[in-house]
Design a protein around this motif. Structure first.
Motif, PDB file in Angstrom:
ATOM      1  N   ARG A   1      18.876 -24.840 -22.697  1.00  0.00           N
ATOM      2  CA  ARG A   1      18.156 -24.865 -21.758  1.00  0.00           C
ATOM      3  C   ARG A   1      19.667 -25.316 -20.594  1.00  0.00           C
ATOM      4  N   LEU A   2      19.111 -24.707 -19.452  1.00  0.00           N
ATOM      5  CA  LEU A   2      20.441 -24.402 -18.302  1.00  0.00           C
ATOM      6  C   LEU A   2      20.182 -25.828 -17.891  1.00  0.00           C
ATOM      7  N   ARG A   3      22.014 -26.596 -17.695  1.00  0.00           N
ATOM      8  CA  ARG A   3      21.574 -27.851 -16.638  1.00  0.00           C
ATOM      9  C   ARG A   3      22.571 -27.618 -15.909  1.00  0.00           C
ATOM     10  N   LYS A   4      22.853 -26.317 -16.235  1.00  0.00           N
ATOM     11  CA  LYS A   4      24.419 -26.487 -14.503  1.00  0.00           C
ATOM     12  C   LYS A   4      23.715 -25.186 -14.094  1.00  0.00           C
ATOM     13  N   PRO A   5      24.489 -24.782 -12.985  1.00  0.00           N
ATOM     14  CA  PRO A   5      24.169 -23.629 -12.884  1.00  0.00           C
ATOM     15  C   PRO A   5      25.662 -22.692 -13.115  1.00  0.00           C
ATOM     16  N   LEU A   6      25.343 -21.267 -13.616  1.00  0.00           N
ATOM     17  CA  LEU A   6      26.154 -20.764 -14.827  1.00  0.00           C
ATOM     18  C   LEU A   6      26.913 -19.682 -13.938  1.00  0.00           C
ATOM     19  N   LEU A   7      28.529 -19.675 -13.594  1.00  0.00           N
ATOM     20  CA  LEU A   7      29.469 -18.200 -12.765  1.00  0.00           C
ATOM     21  C   LEU A   7      29.933 -17.648 -13.792  1.00  0.00           C
ATOM     22  N   ARG A   8      29.475 -15.918 -14.091  1.00  0.00           N
ATOM     23  CA  ARG A   8      29.647 -15.362 -14.136  1.00  0.00           C
ATOM     24  C   ARG A   8      31.059 -15.029 -14.256  1.00  0.00           C
ATOM     25  N   THR A   9      31.978 -14.646 -15.887  1.00  0.00           N
ATOM     26  CA  THR A   9      33.692 -15.104 -15.268  1.00  0.00           C
ATOM     27  C   THR A   9      33.839 -14.049 -16.080  1.00  0.00           C
ATOM     28  N   GLY A  10      33.277 -13.412 -17.125  1.00  0.00           N
ATOM     29  CA  GLY A  10      33.768 -11.524 -17.239  1.00  0.00           C
ATOM     30  C   GLY A  10      32.584 -10.805 -16.982  1.00  0.00           C
ATOM     31  N   PRO A  11      33.084  -8.777 -17.325  1.00  0.00           N
ATOM     32  CA  PRO A  11      32.367  -8.284 -16.572  1.00  0.00           C
ATOM     33  C   PRO A  11      30.801  -7.563 -16.578  1.00  0.00           C
ATOM     34  N   ARG A  12      30.273  -7.271 -15.979  1.00  0.00           N
ATOM     35  CA  ARG A  12      28.858  -7.748 -15.707  1.00  0.00           C
ATOM     36  C   ARG A  12      27.857  -7.073 -17.365  1.00  0.00           C
ATOM     37  N   GLY A  13      26.993  -7.610 -18.099  1.00  0.00           N
ATOM     38  CA  GLY A  13      26.668  -7.179 -18.932  1.00  0.00           C
ATOM     39  C   GLY A  13      27.373  -8.154 -20.346  1.00  0.00           C
ATOM     40  N   SER A  14      28.735  -8.812 -19.898  1.00  0.00           N
ATOM     41  CA  SER A  14      29.514  -9.462 -21.221  1.00  0.00           C
ATOM     42  C   SER A  14      29.633 -10.880 -21.945  1.00  0.00           C
ATOM     43  N   GLY A  15      28.555 -11.024 -21.049  1.00  0.00           N
ATOM     44  CA  GLY A  15      27.496 -12.723 -21.330  1.00  0.00           C
ATOM     45  C   GLY A  15      28.851 -13.535 -21.059  1.00  0.00           C
ATOM     46  N   GLU A  16      29.882 -13.783 -20.569  1.00  0.00           N
ATOM     47  CA  GLU A  16      30.809 -14.271 -20.365  1.00  0.00           C
ATOM     48  C   GLU A  16      30.616 -15.150 -19.209  1.00  0.00           C
ATOM     49  N   PHE A  17      30.041 -16.704 -19.406  1.00  0.00           N
ATOM     50  CA  PHE A  17      29.933 -17.239 -18.233  1.00  0.00           C
ATOM     51  C   PHE A  17      30.619 -18.638 -18.518  1.00  0.00           C
ATOM     52  N   ARG A  18      30.644 -19.717 -16.812  1.00  0.00           N
ATOM     53  CA  ARG A  18      30.824 -21.274 -17.348  1.00  0.00           C
ATOM     54  C   ARG A  18      29.626 -22.165 -16.031  1.00  0.00           C
ATOM     55  N   GLU A  19      29.889 -23.290 -17.005  1.00  0.00           N
ATOM     56  CA  GLU A  19      29.589 -23.622 -16.071  1.00  0.00           C
ATOM     57  C   GLU A  19      30.285 -24.201 -14.305  1.00  0.00           C
ATOM     58  N   ILE A  20      28.517 -24.043 -13.572  1.00  0.00           N
ATOM     59  CA  ILE A  20      29.789 -24.925 -12.569  1.00  0.00           C
ATOM     60  C   ILE A  20      28.844 -25.797 -11.852  1.00  0.00           C
ATOM     61  N   GLU A  21      29.782 -26.858 -10.561  1.00  0.00           N
ATOM     62  CA  GLU A  21      28.797 -27.770 -10.283  1.00  0.00           C
ATOM     63  C   GLU A  21      27.949 -27.643  -9.089  1.00  0.00           C
ATOM     64  N   TRP A  22      27.011 -27.626  -8.443  1.00  0.00           N
ATOM     65  CA  TRP A  22      25.912 -27.387  -7.833  1.00  0.00           C
ATOM     66  C   TRP A  22      26.283 -27.107  -6.368  1.00  0.00           C
ATOM     67  N   GLU A  23      27.745 -27.667  -6.030  1.00  0.00           N
ATOM     68  CA  GLU A  23      28.096 -27.738  -4.497  1.00  0.00           C
ATOM     69  C   GLU A  23      28.957 -26.709  -4.435  1.00  0.00           C
ATOM     70  N   GLU A  24      29.934 -25.842  -5.998  1.00  0.00           N
ATOM     71  CA  GLU A  24      29.855 -24.570  -5.838  1.00  0.00           C
ATOM     72  C   GLU A  24      29.355 -23.457  -5.451  1.00  0.00           C
ATOM     73  N   ALA A  25      27.861 -23.811  -6.186  1.00  0.00           N
ATOM     74  CA  ALA A  25      27.152 -22.758  -7.092  1.00  0.00           C
ATOM     75  C   ALA A  25      26.849 -22.535  -4.566  1.00  0.00           C
ATOM     76  N   LEU A  26      26.026 -23.736  -4.167  1.00  0.00           N
ATOM     77  CA  LEU A  26      26.046 -23.395  -3.468  1.00  0.00           C
ATOM     78  C   LEU A  26      26.760 -22.660  -2.127  1.00  0.00           C
ATOM     79  N   SER A  27      28.194 -23.292  -2.052  1.00  0.00           N
ATOM     80  CA  SER A  27      28.994 -22.685  -1.549  1.00  0.00           C
ATOM     81  C   SER A  27      29.156 -20.389  -1.772  1.00  0.00           C
ATOM     82  N   ILE A  28      28.710 -20.832  -2.767  1.00  0.00           N
ATOM     83  CA  ILE A  28      29.067 -19.418  -3.003  1.00  0.00           C
ATOM     84  C   ILE A  28      27.920 -18.026  -2.757  1.00  0.00           C
TER      85      ILE A  28
END
Ligand code: SF4
Length: 423
Positions: A85-112
């Protein structure tokens, strides 16, 4: 998982031995609500202990499911406790399709998000295509998109059931789908078109059980023989995307053999309404209307044009008439017959493309007609028709159909849904 009050205990071994504590409550609180793992909204009782969900149970008092709970409904507990279950926004950190993400706070997600959206809105807001999933408060998200300035917004329904809803409303003023079910108490012949077991699950399962108890005949039109197709009396393994052809071939055969309820069509539908035939004219294909804007029919008894809503009218379903201004018009039924009797929709013509043999299509059409016309039912329920004429009883044709995603969620879904509603 064991029975009794040990449900979902992490380390407990499975046991099928009778458990004397089976009827003990599994928690300290029960919340009565509805499941939303699919659109049926079955009634459920959610058992909690210390505020955490322990167990979901079907509610026997609920009219939709009468206590039945499907596996998906039982798994509703995972909506809350799944490790995925997703509990926070995820930011992709690797190439598209690599499945690499890290959790970020809502503040950062909204800013992006606002940095991306701000640039689009400043240059051309129509470049934003905005799509939301199911029940994401579409009134609000649609309003948001229009305020942003883009007309390019949609929600899941456009890829799902909207074809069914729109085609049903367009054709007969209502749609048969998950919220307009077959008459399980009276149907004697049911055709399921592209219905998967995971949708409208419990109401259909309990309804099919009723039909089978009464010995009703069930035909399933579906490329795969799972679930409902497996328990149907007959499975029609249709080639995907050709259901509309089959529906029109059945209509073709019913018209060819004159197994059609003309009286019903004339009285209760717009089959008798006159349609202007004026090729190249601005009103070609529109209903002919009188000065008050009322659609016209040709009254068989009086031999002249009258308003369709006239309770005394006996609309003709055949022939061509000349309107006062000299243009020609025909009943809508004529256009429908011309289309359906086109040789392109003959059973032989569609057999290869649908994968259903012509003889089989003819037999199904004959069975539909026999079920509909040789054994109708009458319900002692008074009703008033659209022209204001009161009837003391309701005469029904015990044929039912149910169609869903396999039909509507295709590129030709709208017209396939129309063909089935027409049938
Ligand atoms: S059919 Fe299953 S998933 Fe759908 S609402 Fe009922 S219990 Fe939930």
């Amino acid at each position: 998982m064991t029975r009794g009050n040990h449900l979902f205990g992490p380390d407990e071994p499975a046991s099928l031995a009778p458990d004397p504590a089976f009827r003990e409550p599994v928690g300290d609180e029960v919340r009565t609500t509805t499941c939303y793992m699919c659109a049926c909204r079955c009634g459920i009782k959610v058992h909690l202990r210390n505020g955490r969900i322990r167990y979901i149970q079907g509610n026997r008092e609920h009219p939709v499911n009468r206590g039945v709970l499907c596996a998906k409904g039982s798994a509703g507990i995972m909506n809350h406790y799944s490790p995925a279950r997703l509990r926070k926004p995820l930011l992709r950190t690797g190439p598209r399709g690599s499945g690499e993400f890290r959790e970020i706070e809502w503040e950062e997600a909204l800013s992006i998000a606002t940095s991306w959206l701000g640039e689009i809105r400043r240059t051309d807001p129509r470049k934003l295509a905005f799509f939301t999933g199911r029940d994401q408060s579409q009134a609000l998200t649609g309003w948001w998109a229009s305020q942003f300035g883009t007309p390019n917004y949609a929600a899941h329904g456009g890829f799902c059931s909207v074809n069914m809803a729109a085609a049903g409303l367009y054709t007969i003023g209502g749609s048969f789908w998950e919220f307009g079910e077959p008459d399980w108490e009276h149907a004697r012949y049911l055709v399921l078109w592209g219905v998967a077991e995971d949708h409208d699950s419990n109401p259909i399962k309990t309804g099919l059980a009723k039909l089978k108890e009464r010995g009703a005949h069930i035909v399933s039109v579906n490329p795969v023989r799972t679930g409902y197709s497996a328990i149907a009396d007959e499975w029609l393994p249709i080639r995907p995307g050709t259901d509309g052809l089959l529906a029109l071939a059945l209509a073709h055969e019913l018209l060819r053999t004159r197994r059609v309820d003309l009286d019903f069509l004339a009285r209760y539908t717009n089959a008798g309404w006159l349609v202007i035939r004026d090729p190249g004219g601005a009103e070609d294909g529109l209903f002919a209307r009188d000065e008050a804007g009322r659609p016209l029919v040709r009254d068989r008894r009086r031999g002249r044009l009258v308003a369709a809503e006239d309770p005394e009218a006996e609309p003709s379903l055949t022939g061509e008439v000349e309107l006062e201004d000299g243009r020609r018009a025909v009943p809508a039924f004529v256009l429908m017959v011309e289309r359906c009797l086109d040789p392109a929709y003959a059973p032989e013509a569609v057999a290869d493309r649908t994968g259903i043999a012509a003889g089989r299509i003819r037999r199904i059409a004959a069975e539909l007609a026999a079920a509909a016309f040789d054994s109708n039912i009458a319900l002692e329920v008074p009703w008033t028709d659209w022209r204001g004429v009161r009837h003391e009883r309701s005469v029904g044709r015990p044929v039912a159909m149910h169609a869903m995603r396999g039909i509507s969620a295709r590129s030709n879904g709208f017209h396939t849904c129309r063909a089935i509603h027409l049938l």
